[in-house]
Design an enzyme around this catalytic site. Structure first.
Site, mmCIF file in Angstrom:
data_model
loop_
_atom_site.group_PDB
_atom_site.id
_atom_site.type_symbol
_atom_site.label_atom_id
_atom_site.label_comp_id
_atom_site.label_asym_id
_atom_site.label_seq_id
_atom_site.Cartn_x
_atom_site.Cartn_y
_atom_site.Cartn_z
ATOM 1 N N TYR A 142 0.851 -0.970 -0.180
ATOM 2 C CA TYR A 142 0.158 -0.492 0.302
ATOM 3 C C TYR A 142 0.967 1.187 0.054
ATOM 4 C CZ TYR A 142 -4.082 -2.815 1.221
ATOM 5 O OH TYR A 142 -4.919 -3.411 0.732
ATOM 6 N N LYS A 191 3.316 -15.321 3.444
ATOM 7 C CA LYS A 191 3.242 -15.996 1.915
ATOM 8 C C LYS A 191 5.406 -16.399 1.963
ATOM 9 C CE LYS A 191 1.171 -18.625 -0.655
ATOM 10 N NZ LYS A 191 0.119 -19.505 -0.678
ATOM 11 N N ASP A 223 -2.767 -18.506 2.846
ATOM 12 C CA ASP A 223 -4.187 -19.178 2.427
ATOM 13 C C ASP A 223 -4.910 -19.675 3.358
ATOM 14 O OD1 ASP A 223 -2.070 -20.128 1.550
ATOM 15 O OD2 ASP A 223 -2.331 -20.732 0.020
ATOM 16 N N ASP A 247 -5.399 -6.405 5.998
ATOM 17 C CA ASP A 247 -6.538 -5.610 5.278
ATOM 18 C C ASP A 247 -7.599 -6.771 4.890
ATOM 19 O OD1 ASP A 247 -8.492 -3.936 4.306
ATOM 20 O OD2 ASP A 247 -7.171 -3.476 2.827
ATOM 21 N N ASP A 251 -11.315 -8.368 8.097
ATOM 22 C CA ASP A 251 -12.425 -8.165 6.958
ATOM 23 C C ASP A 251 -13.621 -9.609 7.279
ATOM 24 O OD1 ASP A 251 -12.293 -5.893 6.744
ATOM 25 O OD2 ASP A 251 -12.574 -5.836 4.156
#
Length: 356
Positions: A142, A191, A223, A247, A251
């Site tokens: 970001y 990851k 994942d 992020d 959620d």
């Protein structure tokens, strides 16, 4: 005690949910003998409309001069045509960076009275949902370089993700310190089988863990983590992860508790000043219709009272008021179930104030 709060009402339902939350803070101030002074700081699409930029210098100065910041929500399709550097969300990223808010804390807790709203199987929900996502907030993709160019007749876009050891180390310390006050387990999400940034993340978090021998550290690929959050959320205590993964996963975590409208968050750096907001968006489709759920924002204000102002009793009073209103069966549309009593944003705010 006197505290100055910068107020970012934002876009969509932001002004509605912030308005009700300020009413709750006023009730707290009256009950406990405090004075809260509110300073308006336009940011987001509304600021673009008025000032041409998502975060005017005057708003930034107001936030930096305040004891903490309360934010509703920013953005919406009205501003989708804005250049990337001038979108409403860019104001939020700029403010986080300017305030040095490198840690975002998002609790995922299922309210007992909302268990019927949990989308998971009842046997999974019965094990309990009570964990915290600690997300690094001002690094990663970001805040990397973003470029778009034409190569061989077609457009090519590149977003750069980078992390340094100190960025990882400081947010890891937050997670371990938080775990010490909870169930003493940290799950670090990365990851590392693919990304160099994740390999550095795993190495650095492992090194920090040596300073917390009383806290268990687990590593998990992102994942798998996305799957495990819906398969068995009870296994998690504190999750720590980088910006993009945090992020998305936070959620997901909020939705399994029943509604994204119920979840608050705090963004902190060094010192007590922070920014507090619900994790949901501006929901322009219901803006101005008295349909928004203000509880996520109200609970964000409770986090402000607890973490930035050291007002534990006041925070307890707000959280107890929310619990009492839910126990009585009052529901906004996003958490409405059979047998509930439907109310709008204004009435929900009034009910919470009444219980305080």
């Amino acid at each position: 005690m006197n505290k100055t709060i910068a107020v970012i009402r934002g876009d969509g339902i932001g002004p509605e949910i912030v308005g009700e939350t300020l009413g709750v803070l006023d009730a707290v101030a009256q009950k406990f003998g405090h004075t809260f002074t509110y300073k308006e700081a336009p940011m987001g699409g509304c600021a673009i409309d008025e000032f041409g930029v998502p975060l005017p210098d005057s708003s930034l100065e107001t936030c930096l001069a305040s004891d903490s910041v309360l934010l509703g929500a920013v953005g919406g399709p009205k501003w989708d045509a804005q250049p990337s550097a001038n979108r409403p969300e860019r104001g939020l990223l700029k403010l986080r960076e300017a305030m040095g808010l490198y840690t975002n804390v998002r609790p995922a807790r299922m309210f007992p009275d909302l268990s019927a709203a949990c989308p998971l199987r009842s046997d999974i929900a019965a094990r309990g949902i009570d964990f915290v996502v600690v997300r690094e907030l001002i690094g990663g993709v970001y805040f990397g370089q973003h470029t778009t160019e034409t190569v061989d007749g077609e457009q090519k876009a590149v977003d750069i993700m980078s992390y340094t050891e100190h960025e990882i180390r400081r947010v890891a310390h937050v997670a371990f310190q938080m775990a010490r006050k909870r169930r003493k387990r940290v799950t670090s999400i990365d990851k590392a089988n693919v990304l160099d940034t994740s390999r550095l993340w795993r190495k650095t978090v492992t090194a920090v863990a040596e300073e917390y021998p009383d806290v268990e550290l687990l590593h998990m690929y992102v994942d798998n983590a996305a799957m495990q959050i819906v398969r068995d959320p009870s296994q998690f205590d504190v999750i720590v992860t980088e910006n993009l993964f945090g992020d998305i996963l936070s959620d997901e975590a909020s939705q399994i508790t029943g509604s994204i409208g119920m979840i608050p968050s705090s963004s902190m750096g060094e010192g007590a000043r922070g920014m507090y907001e619900p994790i949901h968006g501006s929901a322009p489709d219901i803006a101005g219709q008295d349909k928004a759920n203000p509880i996520g924002t109200v609970l964000a204000a409770a986090m402000m009272l607890r973490y930035s102002f050291d007002m534990a009793a006041e925070a307890d009073a707000v959280e107890a008021a929310v619990d009492a209103v839910l126990k009585e069966g009052w529901r906004c549309g996003d958490i409405m179930q059979g047998g509930g009593k439907l109310v709008g944003c204004r009435e929900m705010g009034r009910l919470i104030r009444e219980h305080i």
